[in-house]
Design an enzyme around this catalytic site. Sequence first.
Site, short mmCIF file in Angstrom:
data_model
loop_
_atom_site.label_atom_id
_atom_site.label_comp_id
_atom_site.label_asym_id
_atom_site.label_seq_id
_atom_site.Cartn_x
_atom_site.Cartn_y
_atom_site.Cartn_z
N GLY A 54 34.58 13.74 44.13
CA GLY A 54 34.78 13.47 45.61
C GLY A 54 36.29 13.48 45.83
O GLY A 54 36.85 12.67 46.60
N GLY A 58 39.30 11.59 51.69
CA GLY A 58 39.52 10.01 51.97
C GLY A 58 40.26 9.51 50.52
O GLY A 58 41.39 9.63 50.04
N ILE A 59 39.60 8.37 49.94
CA ILE A 59 39.94 7.63 48.86
C ILE A 59 40.35 8.81 47.69
O ILE A 59 41.16 8.44 47.05
CB ILE A 59 39.11 6.60 48.43
N GLY A 60 39.38 9.90 47.50
CA GLY A 60 39.39 10.54 46.32
C GLY A 60 40.76 11.29 46.52
O GLY A 60 41.45 11.70 45.39
N SER A 183 30.71 -0.71 46.35
CA SER A 183 30.96 -1.11 47.59
C SER A 183 30.55 -2.35 47.88
O SER A 183 29.51 -2.88 47.19
CB SER A 183 30.36 0.00 48.67
N TYR A 208 21.89 3.33 50.64
CA TYR A 208 23.24 3.06 50.22
C TYR A 208 23.52 1.70 49.29
O TYR A 208 24.10 2.04 48.36
CB TYR A 208 24.13 3.03 51.48
#
Length: 335
Positions: A54, A58-60, A183, A208
């Site tokens: 990923g 974003g974070i990746g 998360s 999720y």
Amino acid sequence: MFDCYFFCLFLKVIVCLTVLVLLCVIGLRLWVGPGKGVCTSNARLDGKVAIVTGGSLGIGVETARDLARRGARVVIASRNAQKGNEVVADIIATTKNPNVEYKTLDLSKFSSIIQFVKDFNDNYERLDILVNNAGVAGIRQTNTEDGIEKIMQINYVGPFFLTRLLLDKLKASKPSRIVIVSSVAHRSHKLDPNDIIGKRPLDFWSRYANSKVCNIMWAKALAKRLPEGITVNSLNPGLVKTDIFHRYSKLRKMIINIFIDIFFKTPVEGAQTTLHLCVAPELEHISGKYFSDCKIEEPHKIVKDESVVEKVWENTMLLIKDKLNDKEYKLEIST
């Protein structure tokens, strides 16, 4: 004169309420902590190889960028080749590190995972850091071609399978690290340890959350089975402004984005705990823990139940066992 008095009083009330709301917003933003949990390590990674799943969003992206800035050879693994190659070009330009590459990986397909690992093993001698960062949310309940609920496969079973196939490379590169992005949503799970494939009809948030609590249990169970020199830890990146909600309706995205702009961390801030687990020297022998804001945190109480953790491990291993029987990828099935 009477009307003027009440008009002025009304204005004062409005001003006071506005100031109060602004103070509450500022206080809540500080409490949410966009500035908390900063990775302070300046460790270099020259000669090291890292995979970031990923890594094109974003974070990746920011995780891959920071690892590249430290001198690592970085493989960005994601589904979107165009976006992945654009990110590679951007990271090379900003870090001056030419050793950044994109490789296709679709975690919703075991076949894609197997192909990715074959390609990686053919082209890389080592693997020092594996960041299981890819994730998805907000999609309807459907099964993948492998018969697993899509959120559960992309967020948990797929990364679990990928990591199993890469263990030999990680063992050969010791000391090495496995990082699993979970998360805070894991705390609202509705997990049935006997339903890893996700047969039960559930709302998107519960599905999720289930995938994310499985991430933490996986890290705990895997830590007990890894040889000395390989660590695995999971983490909560915090509330981060990313594209994970892009599948929502326009109205829902508009409402969420207003909240996100006020309270959420930026991707750079959200990547800090991931990076801490990748590079902090003091974590060289820490394994099986759950982190938030670069500190160990207690996850949901279900993670303390060893019988549940082991049941999730065993049932996940059963899902991938047939794939591991391929002679090229056969691994010892430990339970």
